[in-house]
Design a protein around this motif. Sequence first.
Motif, mmCIF file in Angstrom:
data_model
loop_
_atom_site.group_PDB
_atom_site.id
_atom_site.type_symbol
_atom_site.label_atom_id
_atom_site.label_comp_id
_atom_site.label_asym_id
_atom_site.label_seq_id
_atom_site.Cartn_x
_atom_site.Cartn_y
_atom_site.Cartn_z
ATOM 1 N N SER A 22 0.802 -1.230 0.000
ATOM 2 C CA SER A 22 0.000 0.000 0.000
ATOM 3 C C SER A 22 0.832 1.277 0.000
ATOM 4 C CB SER A 22 -0.935 0.013 1.211
ATOM 5 O OG SER A 22 -0.214 -0.006 2.434
ATOM 6 N N GLU A 23 2.011 1.254 0.627
ATOM 7 C CA GLU A 23 2.759 2.495 0.830
ATOM 8 C C GLU A 23 4.053 2.581 0.020
ATOM 9 O OE1 GLU A 23 3.084 3.787 4.933
ATOM 10 O OE2 GLU A 23 1.393 2.498 5.504
ATOM 11 N N THR A 24 4.423 1.515 -0.668
ATOM 12 C CA THR A 24 5.645 1.555 -1.476
ATOM 13 C C THR A 24 5.398 2.354 -2.749
ATOM 14 O OG1 THR A 24 6.309 -0.624 -0.647
ATOM 15 C CG2 THR A 24 7.407 0.190 -2.644
ATOM 16 N N ASP A 25 6.294 3.286 -3.020
ATOM 17 C CA ASP A 25 6.216 4.096 -4.240
ATOM 18 C C ASP A 25 7.167 3.488 -5.279
ATOM 19 O OD1 ASP A 25 6.267 6.001 -6.261
ATOM 20 O OD2 ASP A 25 6.243 7.702 -4.879
ATOM 21 N N PHE A 26 6.596 2.997 -6.370
ATOM 22 C CA PHE A 26 7.369 2.319 -7.407
ATOM 23 C C PHE A 26 7.665 3.216 -8.611
ATOM 24 C CE2 PHE A 26 4.847 -0.961 -5.230
ATOM 25 C CZ PHE A 26 5.791 -1.926 -4.953
ATOM 26 N N THR A 27 7.418 4.506 -8.477
ATOM 27 C CA THR A 27 7.530 5.403 -9.632
ATOM 28 C C THR A 27 8.885 5.298 -10.313
ATOM 29 O OG1 THR A 27 5.940 6.929 -8.636
ATOM 30 C CG2 THR A 27 7.348 7.789 -10.394
ATOM 31 N N GLU A 28 9.961 5.399 -9.543
ATOM 32 C CA GLU A 28 11.293 5.375 -10.134
ATOM 33 C C GLU A 28 11.642 4.002 -10.708
ATOM 34 O OE1 GLU A 28 12.977 8.122 -10.737
ATOM 35 O OE2 GLU A 28 11.221 9.114 -9.853
ATOM 36 N N ASP A 29 11.132 2.941 -10.085
ATOM 37 C CA ASP A 29 11.357 1.596 -10.611
ATOM 38 C C ASP A 29 10.715 1.441 -11.987
ATOM 39 O OD1 ASP A 29 12.555 0.378 -8.113
ATOM 40 O OD2 ASP A 29 10.593 0.925 -7.332
ATOM 41 N N LEU A 30 9.500 1.927 -12.120
ATOM 42 C CA LEU A 30 8.780 1.816 -13.395
ATOM 43 C C LEU A 30 9.555 2.497 -14.523
ATOM 44 C CD1 LEU A 30 5.183 2.559 -12.079
ATOM 45 C CD2 LEU A 30 5.955 0.354 -12.967
ATOM 46 N N LYS A 31 10.133 3.639 -14.215
ATOM 47 C CA LYS A 31 10.868 4.399 -15.237
ATOM 48 C C LYS A 31 12.099 3.642 -15.733
ATOM 49 C CE LYS A 31 9.513 8.940 -13.383
ATOM 50 N NZ LYS A 31 10.022 10.157 -12.687
ATOM 51 N N LYS A 32 12.619 2.713 -14.915
ATOM 52 C CA LYS A 32 13.837 1.977 -15.269
ATOM 53 C C LYS A 32 13.563 0.730 -16.108
ATOM 54 C CE LYS A 32 16.293 3.324 -11.026
ATOM 55 N NZ LYS A 32 16.846 2.802 -9.746
#
Length: 273
Positions: free
Chosen positions: A201-211
Motif C-alpha cells: 500500500s505504501e511503497t512508491d514504485f515510480t522510479e522503478d517503473l521508469k527503469k
Amino acid sequence: MSTITTEDGTQIFYRDFGSGQPVVFSHGWPLSADAWDAQMVFLGQHGYRVIAHDRRSHGRSTQTWDGNHMDQYADDLAELIEELNLHDAVLVGHSTGGGEVTRYLGRHGTKHVAKAVLVGAVPPLMLKTDANPGGLPIEVFDGIRKGTFDNRSQFYKDLTLPFYGYNRPGAQVSEGARESFWLQGMLGGLKGQLDCIKQFSETDFTEDLKKIDVPTLIIHGDDDQIVPIGASAHQSVKLIPNATLKVYPGGSHGLTLTQQDQFNADLLAFIKG
C-alpha cells in the motif's frame, strides 16, 4: 518440492516445471504460488519452463519475523533467478507480485529478463497522498490490517467476494475458488502478512517503473475493487517506456481465474510476440 536458501537463511519454496524459455510468476497477497496453477500448466503445455515461488512468510516459505519488505522480496526473487541460472525470462506479477517484479527490475535491472507482465498490479502507489490524489486513503489499509489481525480466517473468506467480483449482480460464485484463496492465505504467517500490507500500500514504485527497459504488458480489470485501475495501470503505462495496457471490461482483481482462458491466451500471445 524445491527450496532455495537466501543469504539471510530464509527458505523460499518454488515450483519449476517444463523446459524452454522461463516464465517466472510472482503471486498476490496473501496467496502462494498455487494461485498460478492454471497459467503454469497452460504455458508448460506450450513449451515454456514455468517457475513460481511462495513469497517469504507466505505459503510454504519460511515465516520470517524480519525482512518482510519490498526490497527483500525483490532480492529473494533475484536470488531465485540467479540460483536457477535463468536468462531471457518473462516475469509475471499479480497485485503485490506486480510490485515485487517492478522493484526487482528497479533494483537488479533486466540482465536476465526479456519481458514483463503486470496484472492488477499495485504500482506506482496505492496510498492516497498529496502527490497521488487518486490513491486510496490510509483508513482502507488500516481496515485490512485490523481485519487480518482480529480474525484473518474470516477476513480472507470475506475478501474473496470483492476480489473475484462475486459481490456484483449476476456473478457466478465459485465456492471452490473462495476456499482455495482461504487455504492459501492461511498457510502463510500472520506477522509477515501484516507487514506485507504496508509494503503493497505504501511503497512508491515510480522510479522503478521508469527503469523498466523491456517490453511490458499491463493487464487490469476496469472493475478491480482491490487495486482500482485509475491510480495503478493508467499511471504505470505512462511511466514505463515500452508498455502496453490491456483493459478487461468488467474485469475483477482475480481475473487470472475469472477470465482465465482470455488471460492465458493474452499472456501466451505477448510472450510469443
